[in-house]
Design an enzyme around this catalytic site. Sequence first.
Site, PDB file in Angstrom:
ATOM      1  N   HIS A  32      46.709  45.476  91.599  1.00 54.67           N
ATOM      2  CA  HIS A  32      45.753  44.372  91.439  1.00 54.67           C
ATOM      3  C   HIS A  32      44.508  44.831  90.673  1.00 54.67           C
ATOM      4  O   HIS A  32      44.095  44.210  89.689  1.00 54.67           O
ATOM      5  CB  HIS A  32      45.366  43.838  92.822  1.00 54.67           C
ATOM      6  CG  HIS A  32      44.365  42.726  92.808  1.00 54.67           C
ATOM      7  ND1 HIS A  32      44.720  41.412  92.933  1.00 54.67           N
ATOM      8  CD2 HIS A  32      43.011  42.741  92.685  1.00 54.67           C
ATOM      9  CE1 HIS A  32      43.632  40.647  92.883  1.00 54.67           C
ATOM     10  NE2 HIS A  32      42.578  41.437  92.741  1.00 54.67           N
ATOM     11  N   GLU A  33      43.913  45.931  91.125  1.00 54.63           N
ATOM     12  CA  GLU A  33      42.686  46.407  90.486  1.00 54.63           C
ATOM     13  C   GLU A  33      42.945  46.914  89.066  1.00 54.63           C
ATOM     14  O   GLU A  33      42.097  46.759  88.180  1.00 54.63           O
ATOM     15  CB  GLU A  33      42.041  47.506  91.338  1.00 54.63           C
ATOM     16  CG  GLU A  33      41.547  47.038  92.701  1.00 54.63           C
ATOM     17  CD  GLU A  33      40.499  45.928  92.623  1.00 54.63           C
ATOM     18  OE1 GLU A  33      39.744  45.885  91.626  1.00 54.63           O
ATOM     19  OE2 GLU A  33      40.449  45.095  93.542  1.00 54.63           O
ATOM     20  N   HIS A  72      42.629  44.144  86.609  1.00 51.34           N
ATOM     21  CA  HIS A  72      41.267  43.934  86.116  1.00 51.34           C
ATOM     22  C   HIS A  72      40.935  44.936  85.012  1.00 51.34           C
ATOM     23  O   HIS A  72      40.345  44.594  83.981  1.00 51.34           O
ATOM     24  CB  HIS A  72      40.267  44.105  87.260  1.00 51.34           C
ATOM     25  CG  HIS A  72      40.232  42.970  88.230  1.00 51.34           C
ATOM     26  ND1 HIS A  72      40.116  41.652  87.844  1.00 51.34           N
ATOM     27  CD2 HIS A  72      40.284  42.959  89.591  1.00 51.34           C
ATOM     28  CE1 HIS A  72      40.092  40.878  88.915  1.00 51.34           C
ATOM     29  NE2 HIS A  72      40.203  41.641  89.990  1.00 51.34           N
ATOM     30  N   HIS A 130      42.502  44.069  81.746  1.00 56.12           N
ATOM     31  CA  HIS A 130      41.795  42.944  81.134  1.00 56.12           C
ATOM     32  C   HIS A 130      40.605  43.462  80.329  1.00 56.12           C
ATOM     33  O   HIS A 130      40.354  43.018  79.198  1.00 56.12           O
ATOM     34  CB  HIS A 130      41.329  41.984  82.230  1.00 56.12           C
ATOM     35  CG  HIS A 130      41.001  40.609  81.746  1.00 56.12           C
ATOM     36  ND1 HIS A 130      40.584  39.604  82.585  1.00 56.12           N
ATOM     37  CD2 HIS A 130      41.017  40.061  80.501  1.00 56.12           C
ATOM     38  CE1 HIS A 130      40.371  38.493  81.887  1.00 56.12           C
ATOM     39  NE2 HIS A 130      40.624  38.752  80.624  1.00 56.12           N
TER      40      HIS A 130
END
Length: 703
Positions: free
Chosen positions: A495-496, A499, A502
Amino acid sequence: MRGVFKPCSRVVQLWRVGTEAPHGLCAVGRGALSVRKVATWSPLGTAFNTKTAKKLNLFRENVGLFEVPELTSPSGFQRAEAHVEQEAAELVQATINAPTGIQVVQLFDKLSDTLCRVADLADCIRVVHPNTKFAQAAQQTCFHIGALVEQLNTNVGLYDALKRLLDDKAALASMDEESRRVAELFMFDFEISGIHLPDRQREMAVQLNQDILTLGSEFSNGVHTPNAVPKSVLPDHLKYCFTVDGDKVIVQNMHSDSGSDAIREAAYKLYLHPNPQQERVLEALLTSRNKLAQLVGYPTFAHRTLKGTMARDPETVMSFLQSTGEGLIGRTMAEFSLMREYKAKHSPSSPNLYPWDPPYYSAFIKADRFKIDPTEYAPYFSLGACMEGLNHLFGQLYRISLQPQETHNGEVWDSGVKKLAVVHETEGTLGYIYCDFFQRAGKPHHDCHFTIRGGRQLDSGEYQVPVVVLMLHYAPPTMTKPTLLTPGMMENLFHEMGHAMHSMLARTRYQHVTGTRCSTDFAEVPSVLMEYFASDYRVLSQFARHYQTDETLPEDMLRKLCESKKLFQASELQQQVLYAIVDQVYHGEHPLRKTTTDIFAELQNKYYGLPHVPGTAWQLRFNHLVGYGAKYYSYIMSKAVASRLWHQCFKDDPFSGTMGERYRREMLAHGGGKDPKLMVESMLQKQLSIEDLVQSLLDDLGE
């Protein structure tokens, strides 16, 4: 910090609703290999799986934190501030005197970058640095640059320069889409400060903004304050289950994991007992937000907040949430019925289900049905192996690799911090990730992503590559064993890293919209999408191997894990829908028709499936009302979009380079520089209706 020049480094995780169903479990794992030795790990795996040897730095030059020369000592923050003030003053004059055209946007972004490169760095260091002097110096820098930001937000000369540009149709027509959008974003933030208003109203806006900050801080403090009650309110067999301080019993949380129904009930009722002062603070916060929104031209705070998001407006958000709640309620009630059956067997004297029961009984039933012990999975998920898995996945999707870098003396705040270069096959270095993954004394326990430096196009034609920090909280490796992750920890790593990718893969012209600097309901899409990859056996089979035997994670173990995640997903999501609706109503039309407690009780009775407990006020513990006011729906909508992306684009082949390149081109590359709704539509080649989004969430629940 608020306003036009607002450093916006942190992407704070909202909440996590379980994880998704097992995607693509039809693929088979690799055959058995010989026992892996430490020496056979890749350099990346070795960097994260072995204990860091401390270096002697007696004769090594101190390069400063993040290789910023001024930051070799705490006093360096003052020198950095001085440079910011001087450079900002020069850029302000240049912007005011600039001819109307794209140069105005470029100068605004340079000014924003000048502030952010120090303020965002300081915001990170004040949280992560173990040296108190460094942390305090960084805190002071945040405060001082915040004051400078306040001055700039009321600089009429800057506002006039931007307004002249936006009023010049010919100048706007000559600019590219991203430049126009950035100019409009700067103006949107400017007007929130009330700079366009007459003097008296502008003063009111400034005061309301200050009130909102103060009230938000006060509310957050109250959220975490334990409740102290007289010992006499509890029977003898319960009062010593909590902390006793003299004649008081201190209740610090809801004890959701307690096996005692009586303890859970008592903790729930006492911890959520209404605090009149906290209620007054919340109502004052909501009122101040509404007044500010109306002062600057919006009917409600929700309308102001949702401008420029995927959702667009509160009417769309409420329709989405209500439709989701209606679609879930049948499955939710079935899950509650299952919990009642179990409770009746284990607590026949109290068979009814109450709001303090689902967290305990959902975990109890999962453990009883699936017999899952997270520690049985952890040996297959050494941190180094997980990083190798991410590296393989990103290599297939984006043609990039994660390459460990040696850090210089003074560059990092702890010897356990790892630096990775993100390198593209043909484009070269895209950026750097500092991985602060290991526990240490005083380090916060929450996981987050900090932007230290945003990507942007430089005047020289070169690209200022982004720099980010990922902060997680794992036990460090020892001399005999690497860091081992539970399935939940592995999923959170994915999940992290969503980020981080991105941030790394964005190639915006302006740092104001780099990477995760986009609407909240879009910022979570890349990270939630990564959770789907983390539940796919084809992905896991590439790296999930026992750190001692090299055995591949058995497929039946993964299937059992994924089936357990499905159970109670509906009721968990139903609860989050309730909270998001409460958030929308609180930030909707004012004055509120009832107290916040009465509104919460009414909405819980309507949307959750378990009745509100009289004498409790859950909303007074809802800290997300401060940082995510009118935006709590974001994770639910991001999850719906990520689900559609997974099923349409990646489920058939999670390693598709063609689809990965398209995903980067249509979505990740633009950061916040393009309308998020249009990015999603370009990727999916269709407009998503509310019905499409709701169905995506329901499809994920399975049968």
